[in-house]
Design a protein around this motif. Structure first.
Motif, short mmCIF file in Angstrom:
data_model
loop_
_atom_site.label_atom_id
_atom_site.label_comp_id
_atom_site.label_asym_id
_atom_site.label_seq_id
_atom_site.Cartn_x
_atom_site.Cartn_y
_atom_site.Cartn_z
N VAL A 91 -8.32 17.01 -3.85
CA VAL A 91 -6.91 17.41 -3.81
C VAL A 91 -6.06 16.16 -4.03
CG1 VAL A 91 -5.10 18.45 -2.44
CG2 VAL A 91 -7.43 19.28 -2.25
N LEU A 149 -8.91 4.62 -7.66
CA LEU A 149 -8.62 4.23 -6.28
C LEU A 149 -9.02 5.35 -5.33
CD1 LEU A 149 -7.12 1.93 -4.73
CD2 LEU A 149 -5.15 3.44 -4.75
N ARG A 155 -12.95 6.67 -4.30
CA ARG A 155 -13.73 5.94 -3.32
C ARG A 155 -13.71 6.66 -1.98
NH1 ARG A 155 -14.44 0.36 -4.38
NH2 ARG A 155 -14.25 -0.04 -2.18
N ILE A 197 -9.74 14.62 3.06
CA ILE A 197 -8.41 14.40 3.59
C ILE A 197 -7.91 13.00 3.27
CG2 ILE A 197 -7.26 14.08 5.79
CD1 ILE A 197 -9.00 16.52 6.65
N TYR A 198 -8.84 12.03 3.24
CA TYR A 198 -8.44 10.68 2.90
C TYR A 198 -7.79 10.68 1.52
CZ TYR A 198 -11.46 9.18 6.70
OH TYR A 198 -12.03 9.01 7.91
N ILE A 239 -6.22 13.12 -0.03
CA ILE A 239 -4.88 13.70 0.02
C ILE A 239 -3.88 12.64 0.44
CG2 ILE A 239 -3.38 15.38 1.17
CD1 ILE A 239 -5.67 17.20 1.50
N MET A 240 -4.24 11.89 1.48
CA MET A 240 -3.29 10.92 2.01
C MET A 240 -3.08 9.76 1.05
SD MET A 240 -3.99 10.81 6.02
CE MET A 240 -5.50 9.96 5.86
N ILE A 241 -4.16 9.31 0.42
CA ILE A 241 -4.03 8.17 -0.48
C ILE A 241 -3.18 8.55 -1.69
CG2 ILE A 241 -5.32 6.71 -2.09
CD1 ILE A 241 -7.59 6.87 0.07
N LEU A 256 -0.99 10.90 -1.85
CA LEU A 256 0.39 11.10 -1.39
C LEU A 256 1.09 9.75 -1.25
CD1 LEU A 256 2.63 12.95 -0.34
CD2 LEU A 256 1.66 12.74 1.93
N ALA A 257 0.37 8.77 -0.70
CA ALA A 257 0.98 7.45 -0.50
C ALA A 257 1.27 6.79 -1.85
CB ALA A 257 0.06 6.58 0.34
N VAL A 258 0.35 6.93 -2.81
CA VAL A 258 0.57 6.33 -4.13
C VAL A 258 1.80 6.98 -4.79
CG1 VAL A 258 -0.36 6.13 -6.46
CG2 VAL A 258 -1.82 5.66 -4.51
N THR A 272 4.29 8.41 -3.34
CA THR A 272 5.51 7.98 -2.65
C THR A 272 5.90 6.57 -3.08
OG1 THR A 272 4.64 9.21 -0.81
CG2 THR A 272 6.59 7.91 -0.40
N ALA A 273 4.91 5.70 -3.23
CA ALA A 273 5.19 4.33 -3.65
C ALA A 273 5.88 4.34 -5.01
CB ALA A 273 3.91 3.52 -3.70
#
Lengths: 340, 332
Positions: free
Chosen positions: A54, A107, A110, A114-115, A117-119, A121-123, A125-126
């Motif tokens: 995801v 990126l 790896r 859920i990790y 999804i968060m990664i 989402l963070a990218v 947002t950045a």
């Protein structure tokens, strides 16, 4: 003709005939818009449904392509705008955005579940914050406006009906590609990786490479839809790629059904209709409550989204002849644990 | 002492940093980095912001550690706690009561979420995550409706208001008198609260019976249930504490900064980055991550104002590229 082919034929004819009966507003604001949103969500569906990954960065990939169109082509913001011809800037924009998608994939693969999804989402947002702050290239908060589709082959693609058919052609091509890809060697390998990455690794498959390539292919789809999206809005700004937009993409894919390529298009249609007409039903300020409750209801009641709901309804009436080729799950059965 | 080079480098870095804090800066250093005051205040701001981030992220990581549930509505709980706390503070005039109310309100919502929703989809991580996204969308909109788009500002209680003098000399006047740095007392109190709560959580998890159950539940949920522990009760309690911490942080953070729509997304993302950098499910990781993110954000704000926010994410990407599971990983 198989029931499945018949369904596709009927759907295709309806979509082709749609501009004949609908007003320009419906053709453009509902028709073209749902096709574009659906295609972006399709890229997420391919990653999530076939690859078990995801990614919330698909809207960002579309945004990268959109920004490139504004920068390489022409815009009316008075910044950059190299004035390249459309046959040059469209492929370049799609290619660069797809490479960006692959880098995100590099990126993200790896990690898993859920990790991821968060990664992603963070990218995403950045990139949103970066676009909002960067005035030298991306024109900061204002973004670019006046980015319009070109005149090509003697047709003004900006007009609602030609633009609708352009979106339809792109959507149909990617939809067909997704259906073909599902049964291709790569698609099968990807689904096998989703189901059991360890076994695939033991069998000698390069699991990270397969996943990154999936990100690239999904990137091509999202980027092409991103080009259409910037033309549709005739502008691009950080708002286009905000966190809310990234979440909306996920909402669309999940509400429609994240296991099959048709799902995102149903979700996008529902989303576009709600977005345009929720104003008439309730306070326009409460659109997010409506879409959020619809999303919650679908996630809670039907893990397969609208498509799953259709399948169950159809299953509840067994006399109907055009039943699913694959047996649909009976109503009330324990939902299969979704893989992520 | 397995890595002598690393240890020496770390000691050297610590010594330089200590010197930068204590010494009066020579002219070349001021020319390079600007006034010492800006540097020291930036570091202080970074550390106190880290305290706030730790408060928010500790609840997030606690819930994830036990339930593998990524609660993307965590930011909404933060905002909800802050709003309820504000109403209580306005009605009662007591700030401490507001902190308690923020904690309780968010904790009740957290327990309800666990009992009504997450219990029904145990083990289905993606669905749980999607449900929390849905909840956060609806919650943000409903809170906007109820509390409108106004920005609220708590009144700092008088016993925490004002600035204190720190023993750090920022400059020496011409007449030889040293200028000591002043720093807001409230921000120091936030840091103290964060450290205290961090220690309390650590003791709670490692030294109490309930903490033992929670750790057992992390390792093997089925076995814990088989020993006669009501796992659902433990889960509800953990969810309550995790959500409550978000609400508590809402009041504390709302006092340090302000309460407004959009803060939910900001703190959710801060928590996400903190736990991704630090390592999911680890309280120590949350502390390390919060420190890195808080410092990066403030240093970025002071020295590269345009791309300050991006710096945070660059750190995240760098950490992920080297350690995909975060800096501190729980031994499996």
């Amino acid at each position: 003709m198989s029931p499945r082919a018949a369904t596709h034929l009927v759907a295709g004819l309806l979509l082709l005939a749609y501009p004949l009966v609908a007003s320009p507003f419906f053709v453009f604001q509902i028709g073209a818009y749902s096709l574009i949103l659906g295609t972006i969500a399709l890229s997420l569906m391919i990653l999530a449904g076939y690859g078990g990954m995801v990614s919330l960065a698909q809207m960002m990939v579309a945004g990268v392509a959109g920004y490139l169109v504004a920068i390489l082509g022409t815009n009316e913001s008075g910044l950059l705008g190299f004035g390249w011809p459309w046959w040059l800037y469209v492929p370049v924009a799609v290619l660069i955005a797809s490479v960006v998608a692959s880098l995100i994939g590099l990126l993200a693969v790896r990690s898993a579940g859920i990790y991821m999804i968060m990664i992603t989402l963070a990218v995403a947002t950045a990139f949103f914050y970066f676009a909002r702050q960067n005035y030298a290239v991306l024109n900061g908060f204002n973004g670019f406006h006046g980015v319009v589709p070109p005149h090509a082959f003697g047709i003004a693609w900006r007009r609602p009906i030609p633009f609708y058919y352009l979106c339809l052609a792109v959507a149909a091509a990617f939809y067909a590609a997704a259906l073909y890809g599902e049964r291709s060697t790569f698609g099968l390998a990807l689904q096998a990786v989703r189901d059991n990455p360890r076994r695939m690794r033991a069998l000698g498959f390069n699991v990270p490479a397969l996943r990154v390539f999936a990100f690239f292919l999904a990137g091509v789809i999202a980027a092409t839809a991103g080009v259409l999206l910037v033309w549709f809005n005739s502008q691009i700004s950080p708002g286009t790629i905000s966190v809310a937009a990234a979440i909306d993409t996920l909402v669309i894919a999940v509400v429609g059904g994240i296991r099959r390529p048709a799902g995102p298009y149903f979700g996008a249609l529902l989303f576009a209709v709600l977005q345009n007409f929720a104003i008439d039903l309730i306070d326009p300020e409460r659109f997010n409550t409506v879409i959020g409750i619809v999303f919650l209801a679908v996630v809670l009641l039907s893990p397969d989204g609208l498509l799953g709901l259709f399948a169950r309804l159809r299953n509840a009436v067994p006399t109907r002849s055009f039943a699913e080729p694959e047996p649909a799950r009976p109503a009330g059965a324990v939902p299969q644990r979704s893989r992520i | 002492m397995r890595h002598p080079v690393t240890v020496v480098a770390a000691a050297l870095a610590a010594a330089i940093l200590l010197w930068m804090f204590l010494a009066v800066w020579p002219a070349w250093l001021v020319a390079l980095l600007g006034p010492k005051k800006v540097f020291v205040i930036t570091i202080f701001n970074g550390i106190t912001l880290a305290g706030l981030y730790f408060l928010v992220a500790s609840g997030f990581t606690l819930v994830f550690g036990l339930m593998r549930n990524v609660n993307l509505a965590h930011g909404s709980l933060y905002l909800f706690g802050a709003y309820v706390g504000y109403d209580v503070a306005t009605a009662s005039g007591s700030w401490l009561l507001a902190v308690a109310a923020g904690f309780l309100a968010a904790a009740v919502i957290g327990v309800l979420m666990q009992i009504l929703i997450f219990r029904r989809m145990e083990g289905d991580e993606l669905r749980q995550t999607l449900v929390t996204i849905g909840i956060s969308i609806v919650a943000a909109d409903l809170m906007l409706w109820f509390w409108t788009g106004t920005t609220y500002q708590f009144t700092v209680p008088s016993w925490l208001d004002g600035a204190v003098s720190t023993p750090i000399i920022t400059a020496v006047r011409h007449d030889g008198r040293a200028v000591f740095m002043m720093y807001p007392l409230y921000r120091l109190a936030v840091l103290v609260a964060a450290v205290a709560i961090g220690i309390a959580l650590y003791v709670f998890l490692n030294r109490t019976r309930v903490g033992m159950m929670i750790r057992a539940g992390v390792d093997d949920r089925g076995m814990l249930a088989a020993t006669g522990v009501n796992v659902h009760l433990v889960f509800a309690a953990v969810f309550g504490v995790g959500a409550g911490l978000a609400g508590l942080a809402g009041v504390i953070g709302g006092t340090a900064l302000s309460v407004a729509p959009g803060e939910d997304v900001r703190y959710l993302l801060a928590s996400l980055v903190v736990v991704i950098v630090g390592g999911m499910g680890s309280i120590t990781g949350a502390a390390v991550g919060a420190l890195l993110v808080g410092l990066a954000e403030q240093i970025g704000l002071a020295y590269f104002p345009t791309y300050g926010v991006v710096l945070t994410f660059i750190i995240m990407v760098a950490v992920l590229a080297v350690r995909p599971q975060g800096l501190i990983v729980r031994a499996a």
